[in-house]
Design a protein around this motif. Structure first.
Motif, PDB file in Angstrom:
ATOM      1  N   THR A  33      14.548  -0.034   0.954  1.00 47.52           N
ATOM      2  CA  THR A  33      13.251   0.112   0.514  1.00 47.52           C
ATOM      3  C   THR A  33      12.153   0.670  -0.216  1.00 47.52           C
ATOM      4  OG1 THR A  33      13.471   0.611   3.493  1.00 47.52           O
ATOM      5  CG2 THR A  33      11.893   1.280   2.630  1.00 47.52           C
ATOM      6  N   GLN A  34      13.355   1.880  -0.563  1.00 48.91           N
ATOM      7  CA  GLN A  34      13.283   2.857  -1.986  1.00 48.91           C
ATOM      8  C   GLN A  34      12.823   1.747  -2.884  1.00 48.91           C
ATOM      9  OE1 GLN A  34      13.929   5.983  -3.159  1.00 48.91           O
ATOM     10  NE2 GLN A  34      13.556   6.913  -1.354  1.00 48.91           N
ATOM     11  N   ALA A  35      14.058   0.918  -3.213  1.00 49.92           N
ATOM     12  CA  ALA A  35      14.069  -0.452  -4.147  1.00 49.92           C
ATOM     13  C   ALA A  35      12.675  -0.922  -4.508  1.00 49.92           C
ATOM     14  CB  ALA A  35      15.003  -0.875  -3.918  1.00 49.92           C
ATOM     15  N   ARG A  36      12.528  -1.605  -3.316  1.00 52.76           N
ATOM     16  CA  ARG A  36      11.281  -2.937  -2.838  1.00 52.76           C
ATOM     17  C   ARG A  36       9.793  -2.074  -3.208  1.00 52.76           C
ATOM     18  NH1 ARG A  36      12.760  -7.123  -0.101  1.00 52.76           N
ATOM     19  NH2 ARG A  36      14.347  -8.017   0.488  1.00 52.76           N
ATOM     20  N   ASN A  37      10.140  -1.082  -2.274  1.00 61.04           N
ATOM     21  CA  ASN A  37       8.449  -0.022  -2.617  1.00 61.04           C
ATOM     22  C   ASN A  37       8.391   0.287  -4.421  1.00 61.04           C
ATOM     23  OD1 ASN A  37       8.132   0.261  -0.216  1.00 61.04           O
ATOM     24  ND2 ASN A  37       8.850   2.577   0.133  1.00 61.04           N
ATOM     25  N   PHE A  38       9.614   0.121  -5.045  1.00 57.90           N
ATOM     26  CA  PHE A  38       9.571   0.805  -6.860  1.00 57.90           C
ATOM     27  C   PHE A  38       8.987  -1.039  -7.220  1.00 57.90           C
ATOM     28  CE2 PHE A  38      12.131  -0.191 -10.527  1.00 57.90           C
ATOM     29  CZ  PHE A  38      11.258   0.939 -11.028  1.00 57.90           C
ATOM     30  N   TRP A  39       9.399  -1.886  -6.998  1.00 57.24           N
ATOM     31  CA  TRP A  39       9.304  -3.434  -6.840  1.00 57.24           C
ATOM     32  C   TRP A  39       7.966  -3.867  -6.855  1.00 57.24           C
ATOM     33  CZ3 TRP A  39      10.212  -8.393  -3.170  1.00 57.24           C
ATOM     34  CH2 TRP A  39       9.842  -9.200  -4.288  1.00 57.24           C
ATOM     35  N   GLN A  40       7.781  -3.304  -5.648  1.00 54.55           N
ATOM     36  CA  GLN A  40       5.546  -3.519  -5.133  1.00 54.55           C
ATOM     37  C   GLN A  40       4.971  -2.410  -6.277  1.00 54.55           C
ATOM     38  OE1 GLN A  40       4.614  -5.757  -3.415  1.00 54.55           O
ATOM     39  NE2 GLN A  40       6.428  -6.657  -2.676  1.00 54.55           N
ATOM     40  N   GLU A  41       5.383  -1.584  -6.298  1.00 55.18           N
ATOM     41  CA  GLU A  41       4.765  -0.403  -7.726  1.00 55.18           C
ATOM     42  C   GLU A  41       4.078  -1.246  -8.711  1.00 55.18           C
ATOM     43  OE1 GLU A  41       6.750   2.895  -8.317  1.00 55.18           O
ATOM     44  OE2 GLU A  41       6.163   3.390  -5.825  1.00 55.18           O
ATOM     45  N   LEU A  42       5.348  -2.126  -9.638  1.00 53.20           N
ATOM     46  CA  LEU A  42       4.921  -2.560 -10.573  1.00 53.20           C
ATOM     47  C   LEU A  42       4.309  -3.560 -10.356  1.00 53.20           C
ATOM     48  CD1 LEU A  42       9.175  -1.503 -12.045  1.00 53.20           C
ATOM     49  CD2 LEU A  42       6.593  -1.323 -13.230  1.00 53.20           C
ATOM     50  N   ARG A  43       5.031  -4.231  -9.354  1.00 53.43           N
ATOM     51  CA  ARG A  43       3.621  -5.689  -9.347  1.00 53.43           C
ATOM     52  C   ARG A  43       2.550  -5.331  -9.223  1.00 53.43           C
ATOM     53  NH1 ARG A  43       6.371 -10.493  -6.484  1.00 53.43           N
ATOM     54  NH2 ARG A  43       4.135 -10.729  -5.436  1.00 53.43           N
ATOM     55  N   SER A  96      17.673   1.649  -9.541  1.00 56.40           N
ATOM     56  CA  SER A  96      16.897  -0.383  -9.116  1.00 56.40           C
ATOM     57  C   SER A  96      16.119  -0.343 -10.201  1.00 56.40           C
ATOM     58  CB  SER A  96      15.883   0.222  -7.880  1.00 56.40           C
ATOM     59  OG  SER A  96      15.061  -1.507  -7.985  1.00 56.40           O
ATOM     60  N   ALA A  97      16.781  -2.184 -10.600  1.00 57.36           N
ATOM     61  CA  ALA A  97      16.203  -2.636 -12.180  1.00 57.36           C
ATOM     62  C   ALA A  97      15.119  -4.093 -11.684  1.00 57.36           C
ATOM     63  CB  ALA A  97      16.993  -3.470 -12.192  1.00 57.36           C
ATOM     64  N   VAL A  98      13.578  -3.950 -12.838  1.00 56.35           N
ATOM     65  CA  VAL A  98      13.113  -4.910 -12.336  1.00 56.35           C
ATOM     66  C   VAL A  98      12.506  -5.589 -13.993  1.00 56.35           C
ATOM     67  CG1 VAL A  98      10.350  -5.288 -11.472  1.00 56.35           C
ATOM     68  CG2 VAL A  98      12.065  -3.721  -9.632  1.00 56.35           C
ATOM     69  N   VAL A  99      12.274  -6.976 -13.595  1.00 56.65           N
ATOM     70  CA  VAL A  99      12.340  -7.098 -15.265  1.00 56.65           C
ATOM     71  C   VAL A  99      10.813  -7.931 -14.959  1.00 56.65           C
ATOM     72  CG1 VAL A  99      13.201  -8.705 -16.947  1.00 56.65           C
ATOM     73  CG2 VAL A  99      14.472  -7.213 -15.422  1.00 56.65           C
ATOM     74  N   VAL A 100       9.752  -7.349 -15.865  1.00 56.64           N
ATOM     75  CA  VAL A 100       8.773  -7.617 -15.395  1.00 56.64           C
ATOM     76  C   VAL A 100       8.046  -9.112 -16.679  1.00 56.64           C
ATOM     77  CG1 VAL A 100       6.462  -7.463 -15.970  1.00 56.64           C
ATOM     78  CG2 VAL A 100       7.839  -6.411 -14.596  1.00 56.64           C
ATOM     79  N   ARG A 101       8.112 -10.260 -16.107  1.00 53.89           N
ATOM     80  CA  ARG A 101       8.322 -11.110 -17.110  1.00 53.89           C
ATOM     81  C   ARG A 101       6.414 -12.076 -17.727  1.00 53.89           C
ATOM     82  NH1 ARG A 101      10.504 -17.749 -17.499  1.00 53.89           N
ATOM     83  NH2 ARG A 101       9.963 -17.982 -19.810  1.00 53.89           N
ATOM     84  N   TYR A 102       6.036 -11.740 -18.236  1.00 55.64           N
ATOM     85  CA  TYR A 102       5.051 -12.396 -19.619  1.00 55.64           C
ATOM     86  C   TYR A 102       4.989 -13.860 -20.044  1.00 55.64           C
ATOM     87  CZ  TYR A 102       2.266  -7.633 -18.356  1.00 55.64           C
ATOM     88  OH  TYR A 102       1.619  -6.731 -17.470  1.00 55.64           O
ATOM     89  N   TYR A 103       4.938 -14.526 -19.473  1.00 56.93           N
ATOM     90  CA  TYR A 103       5.007 -16.079 -19.876  1.00 56.93           C
ATOM     91  C   TYR A 103       4.427 -16.980 -21.127  1.00 56.93           C
ATOM     92  CZ  TYR A 103       6.301 -21.143 -20.259  1.00 56.93           C
ATOM     93  OH  TYR A 103       7.071 -22.175 -19.641  1.00 56.93           O
TER      94      TYR A 103
END
Length: 204
Positions: A33-43, A96-103
């Motif tokens: 749940t915390q991992a998904r929250n971290f992902w949403q924060e970065l979105r 948790s790892a999140v990779v943000v990609r700017y195409y």
């Protein structure tokens, strides 16, 4: 597994590959749940990015129930899985790892994407500072006042954490003890107290 490494602080690693920006974030999380929250924060932080891919080993490194990943629109298997593989290879838990990609307009192909996402996490892991998490179980111990001093020395010897204590006609301790040390501590207190002292597991 009685202990494992966890992240000490967050890490950000950025690189550009064929005009696409890849920004890798690592963070400590204690569950999916915390991992998904971290992902949403970065979105929310990167609303203009094309992809926000993530992976997590959100518990102990060997607890597959706490694994998770998402390709977030990239071709299946090109982002989340290589990111998760990098995390698993590190043997670090609660991460948790999140990779943000700017195409950037140039397609990388499936092999290029696998390398980009997996390598981003690997490079971020090289910068990561870690702590050791020791798994402990709670036990209760009741003793006389005259036994406190030598018990305190044993708590230090066996790296035992006093979670709470209560002083009435007796002294009641709630102790957090690692499985590695439980048997040795139990034997020593029984020897010193001629079998009078015992520890009892606290059921949660």
């Amino acid at each position: 597994m009685s202990q494992y490494l966890i992240p000490k602080s967050a890490v950000v690693f950025e690189e550009e590959i064929k005009k696409s920006r890849f920004i890798t974030y690592l963070s400590h999380v204690e569950n999916i749940t915390q991992a998904r929250n971290f992902w949403q924060e970065l979105r929310v932080l990167h609303p203009a990015a094309r992809h926000h891919c993530w992976a997590a080993v959100a518990g102990a490194p060997d607890d597959s129930q706490q694994y998770g990943f998402s390709d977030d629109g990239e071709p299946a298997g090109t982002a989340g899985k290589p990111m998760l593989s990098a995390l698993q290879g590190s043997r670090i838990g609660e991460i948790s790892a999140v990779v943000v990609r700017y195409y950037g307009g140039i397609q990388l192909g499936t092999g290029g994407l696998v390398r980009a996402y997996g390598n981003g996490v690997q490079q971020a892991l090289k910068q990561l500072e870690t702590d050791v998490k020791i798994l402990r179980q709670s036990y209760s111990l009741v003793c006389d006042y005259g036994q406190i001093n030598w018990l305190q020395l044993l708590y230090e010897k066996y790296n035992i954490v006093i979670e709470s204590q209560d002083f009435t006609d007796k002294v009641w301790f709630q102790l957090a003890i690692s499985e590695d040390n439980r048997g040795k501590f139990e034997r020593e207190i029984q020897e010193r107290s001629a079998g009078q002292l015992i520890i009892e597991k606290i059921r949660r």
